[in-house]
Motif scaffolding. Structure first.
Motif, mmCIF file in Angstrom:
data_model
loop_
_atom_site.group_PDB
_atom_site.id
_atom_site.type_symbol
_atom_site.label_atom_id
_atom_site.label_comp_id
_atom_site.label_asym_id
_atom_site.label_seq_id
_atom_site.Cartn_x
_atom_site.Cartn_y
_atom_site.Cartn_z
ATOM 1 N N GLN B 84 0.818 -1.210 0.000
ATOM 2 C CA GLN B 84 0.000 0.000 0.000
ATOM 3 C C GLN B 84 0.856 1.267 0.000
ATOM 4 O O GLN B 84 0.542 2.232 -0.673
ATOM 5 N N ASP B 85 1.938 1.249 0.797
ATOM 6 C CA ASP B 85 2.782 2.440 0.861
ATOM 7 C C ASP B 85 3.971 2.285 -0.079
ATOM 8 O O ASP B 85 4.514 1.206 -0.221
ATOM 9 N N VAL B 86 4.352 3.403 -0.670
ATOM 10 C CA VAL B 86 5.504 3.374 -1.565
ATOM 11 C C VAL B 86 6.750 3.021 -0.762
ATOM 12 O O VAL B 86 7.011 3.594 0.292
ATOM 13 N N ALA B 87 7.482 2.024 -1.225
ATOM 14 C CA ALA B 87 8.715 1.630 -0.540
ATOM 15 C C ALA B 87 9.829 1.513 -1.565
ATOM 16 O O ALA B 87 10.024 0.468 -2.171
ATOM 17 N N VAL B 88 10.523 2.631 -1.788
ATOM 18 C CA VAL B 88 11.659 2.606 -2.707
ATOM 19 C C VAL B 88 12.812 3.368 -2.046
ATOM 20 O O VAL B 88 12.615 4.061 -1.049
ATOM 21 N N PHE B 89 14.004 3.206 -2.589
ATOM 22 C CA PHE B 89 15.163 3.894 -2.028
ATOM 23 C C PHE B 89 15.329 5.260 -2.681
ATOM 24 O O PHE B 89 15.467 5.369 -3.896
ATOM 25 N N ASP B 90 15.336 6.306 -1.842
ATOM 26 C CA ASP B 90 15.526 7.659 -2.360
ATOM 27 C C ASP B 90 16.903 7.831 -2.981
ATOM 28 O O ASP B 90 17.122 8.725 -3.791
ATOM 29 N N GLU B 91 17.840 6.991 -2.562
ATOM 30 C CA GLU B 91 19.224 7.134 -3.030
ATOM 31 C C GLU B 91 19.449 6.473 -4.384
ATOM 32 O O GLU B 91 20.520 6.623 -4.963
ATOM 33 N N LEU B 92 18.467 5.676 -4.839
ATOM 34 C CA LEU B 92 18.631 4.991 -6.112
ATOM 35 C C LEU B 92 17.698 5.588 -7.160
ATOM 36 O O LEU B 92 16.598 6.037 -6.835
ATOM 37 N N THR B 93 18.124 5.566 -8.412
ATOM 38 C CA THR B 93 17.276 6.074 -9.491
ATOM 39 C C THR B 93 16.151 5.080 -9.761
ATOM 40 O O THR B 93 16.127 3.985 -9.198
ATOM 41 N N VAL B 94 15.228 5.484 -10.611
ATOM 42 C CA VAL B 94 14.122 4.612 -11.010
ATOM 43 C C VAL B 94 14.670 3.264 -11.482
ATOM 44 O O VAL B 94 14.276 2.210 -11.008
#
Ligand SMILES: Nc1ncnc2c1ncn2[C@@H]1O[C@H](COP(=O)(O)OP(=O)(O)OP(=O)(O)O)[C@@H](O)[C@H]1O
Ligand SMILES: [Mg+2]
Lengths: 378, 312
Positions: B84-94
């Motif tokens: 449900q919640d976005v879980a990605v690394f801010d330090e990595l690109t798409v």
């Protein structure tokens, strides 16, 4: 898979600006400020001689070599180490009681150093005595196996060691260096930042990312191991950069045993990571909150190890020795200090082992939380 | 058809709060199953139990015929999850984000590159490959979140409200993408509280409320559960209480509401309701501007089954 995780964790950590700031930039700024503050403080102020009493009993008079040693160290010169009074035992006790002297030496069947509290002066006195014993035992060994040697320059040897004391003490004894030791200790503990981060991003109940990796078919311990490895590689590199900065830019003298310094700081970095791991995994507070806890705990440890007020270190060591013996910053500070001031590595290794035990305990307690794979709530 | 997921008598408490109450259902091979329920009905809890992230008190969960546990790595490798919640690394690109998560499933670099580019195409993020998450709008971020969850081409895909707070363009893109994944052979569990979405997307729907299944079936089957046949809205020039009473007494009438020249009538089961209403107005010489009829929605189903609106 392991390397995939490891490489990506490296990338992530290298790019996390705030973590790099706290663990690298901030310590460099702090070291620079320390250096500025202290260079003003020390310039012009020469090293103080240590007030010492020696109990003038028969044993002392017989111990000729020791007598010579003390006398030569007490000669009025540029390099004078001791300001020595030869007195009776009662007098020595009173002098110590009234803080007129840092300690006194009494020769019975052994040479004993009596002190009231710990400090640099006190350790210097002890190290002189330790050193003397070492030389004496060398001489004894030589004389047993090769009596000839006695005639050939034993006294020279003693003299050499006398000038050795001068070297170590007069020119280099510098209480300021201890402040930098605590700074190094503090930086090692900042490795906790990466420990906090590694567990938060692996545990399903601590972050969304943790949930995401938890549903992947990668074993949790593989994930953690790769993350810790990356954390330690990054953090230890930072420690090396910082040590380089202290040594080559600020020209702080860390002694000439560089390998033990590297080992000690490496173990320190592990200890920091383990502390962060426990703070990260043991509660459900926010990541910011955990970082604040880590920084506060580190500051407290550093303070107790003498970071702001050097005297604190000795008060703790005397009054609450337990605290000194669980404080990782103290282990690091004391380890560096002992490398510098003692010729044997005993005390150094005591500190290394202390740090390893600390690390192990932190990881073991963390394991209680880490081994869970299902949670009551996310 | 084979059961891909089997949930039996699942009960879960958060402390004293009963979040799931004796839930049983299955997901069949190749279908898109919708879990529809209002906020707090237990959709996420159900999914997290299925994924073996949450402890539960009673019941069993089988995936591909096997008991689901945290160590069931062979099952896990076949599942893709979009939380449900976005879980990605801010330090990595798409691109790097998708690569990282995909790499937890797919070892081979060549294959992975292909998979990543397929995922990027599916969610339409080609132009944004080198962007960092902070540079993406909410909708694009959701698309990235989805790409991270499905890039490894899993045969079972579980999505937890992937379109919450998403602009219409991204929403369409996401729904199309999910249909595509299903066409490519994936079995899909889709949770949402938007009934329009399940109507467009899902083969079968389970309606949840307060941790219980209140109804399940195809959208058509569910609508047959309600007593309403149709809802007719008329825009009038004038109306009075006499007509209102008379209308209420007519046959097949459920509810009659009149407000500000708008007349709203619901009809229970029965035929030619619209004609009856038009006849009534002609007989009484009531003038009207517009008239239209609507079929019942899942919201009506929910309203009738639980006594409250699906969305508050
Ligand atoms: N960690 C928790 N502790 C206590 N109660 C919880 C916890 N997580 C969820 N709940 C409660 O359990 C119920 C079900 O929550 P859940 O998140 O599964 O609902 P949901 O259908 O996914 O809702 P939403 O549409 O808001 O995502 C809610 O009433 C919620 O308040
Ligand atoms: Mg939810």
């Amino acid at each position: 898979m392991f390397w995939h995780i490891f490489i990506n964790r490296l990338k992530i950590l290298l790019r996390s600006k705030s973590a790099i700031f706290w663990t690298l930039v901030f310590p460099i700024i702090l070291a620079t400020l320390f250096n500025l503050a202290f260079s003003n403080l020390t310039s012009g102020e020469y090293f103080e001689t240590i007030d010492l009493a020696v109990v003038n009993n028969d044993n002392f008079k017989v111990e000729e070599n020791f007598k010579d040693l003390i006398q030569s160290l007490s000669e009025d010169s540029e390099e004078q180490l001791f300001n020595t009074q030869y007195v009776s035992l009662e007098k020595a006790k009173t002098l110590l009681q009234d803080d007129e002297i840092s300690g006194y030496i009494i020769v019975n069947d052994k040479i004993n150093v009596v002190i009231k509290n710990n400090g640099i002066n006190q350790s210097t006195i002890k190290s002189v005595v330790d050193n003397y014993y070492q030389v004496v035992s060398v001489i004894n060994n030589i004389s047993k196996s090769n009596p000839e040697a006695i005639r050939n320059g034993v006294l020279e040897k003693l003299n050499e060691s006398t000038s050795n004391f001068n070297d170590v003490s007069n020119e280099n004894v510098d209480p300021i260096v201890v402040y930098f030791y605590t700074l190094i200790g503090m930086i090692c503990l900042y490795g906790g930042t990466f420990g906090v981060n590694a567990v938060i991003e692996t545990e399903a109940n601590l972050s969304k990312k943790g949930a995401r990796v938890s549903v992947s078919p990668v074993h949790k311990f593989k994930l953690l191991l790769a993350s810790f490895l990356a954390a330690i590689v990054i953090h230890y590199s930072e420690v090396l950069i910082l040590l380089g900065y202290l040594l080559f830019i600020l020209k702080i003298d860390l002694g000439n045993q560089i390998l033990p310094v590297l080992l000690l700081t490496f173990v320190g970095s592990l200890a920091g990571t383990s502390l962060g791991t426990l703070i990260g995994v043991s509660n459900k507070k926010s990541e910011n909150m955990k970082m604040s806890i880590l920084i506060s705990v580190t500051m407290l440890f550093s303070f107790l190890a003498g970071m702001m007020v050097l005297q604190i270190k000795y008060i703790i060591a005397n009054k609450i020795p337990v605290l000194a013996n669980i404080n990782p910053v103290n282990f690091i500070t004391d380890g560096l200090y002992s490398l510098y001031y003692y010729n044997t590595l005993d005390r150094y290794f005591y500190n290394v082992i202390g740090l390893l035990v600390f690390t192990l305990v932190m990881f073991l307690i963390s394991y209680i939380f880490i081994r869970r794979k299902k949670y009551d709530s996310l | 058809m084979k059961n891909i997921i089997e949930v039996k008598k699942l009960t879960k408490h958060y402390k004293d709060f009963k979040a799931l109450d004796n839930l049983s259902f299955e997901v069949k091979e190749g279908e898109i199953l919708g879990l529809l329920g209002p906020n707090g009905s237990g959709k996420s809890t159900t999914i997290n139990c299925i994924l073996s992230l949450l402890n539960f008190d009673k019941g069993s969960i089988k995936i591909l015929g096997q008991e689901m546990t945290p160590d069931a790595y062979d099952i896990k490798s076949k599942i893709g999850v979009v939380f449900q919640d976005v879980a990605v690394f801010d330090e990595l690109t798409v691109y790097e984000n998708i690569n990282y998560f995909c790499g937890l499933y797919v070892n081979d670099k060549k294959i992975r590159q292909q998979y990543i580019s397929d995922a990027i195409d599916l969610v339409g993020l080609k132009e944004f490959e080198r962007f960092y998450p902070k540079q993406l709008s909410g909708g694009l971020l959701r698309r990235l979140n989805i790409a991270c969850g499905i890039a490894h081409k899993p045969s079972i895909i579980i999505l937890d409200e992937p379109t919450v707070a998403v602009d219409p363009q991204s929403r369409n893109n996401i729904l199309e993408g999910i249909k595509q994944l299903n066409k490519n052979g994936a079995t899909i569990v889709y949770t949402t509280h938007y009934m329009e979405e399940v109507e467009i997307l899902c083969d079968r729907i389970i309606i949840l409320d307060k941790g219980k299944i209140v109804a399940s079936g195809t959208s058509k089957e569910l609508k047959e559960l309600v007593s309403i046949e149709e809802k007719i809205t008329v825009e009038l020039e004038s109306f009075n209480d006499k007509f209102l009473e008379e209308l209420k007494g007519s046959k097949n009438i459920g509810e009659v509401i009149y407000n500000d020249n708008i007349l709203f009538v619901t009809y229970k089961k029965g035929k030619h309701n619209l004609k009856d209403l038009i006849d009534f107005m002609q007989v009484n010489k009531i003038k009207y501007n517009k008239i239209f009829s609507e079929l019942p929605t899942l919201n009506d189903v929910f309203l009738e089954l639980t006594g409250k609106e699906l969305r508050d």
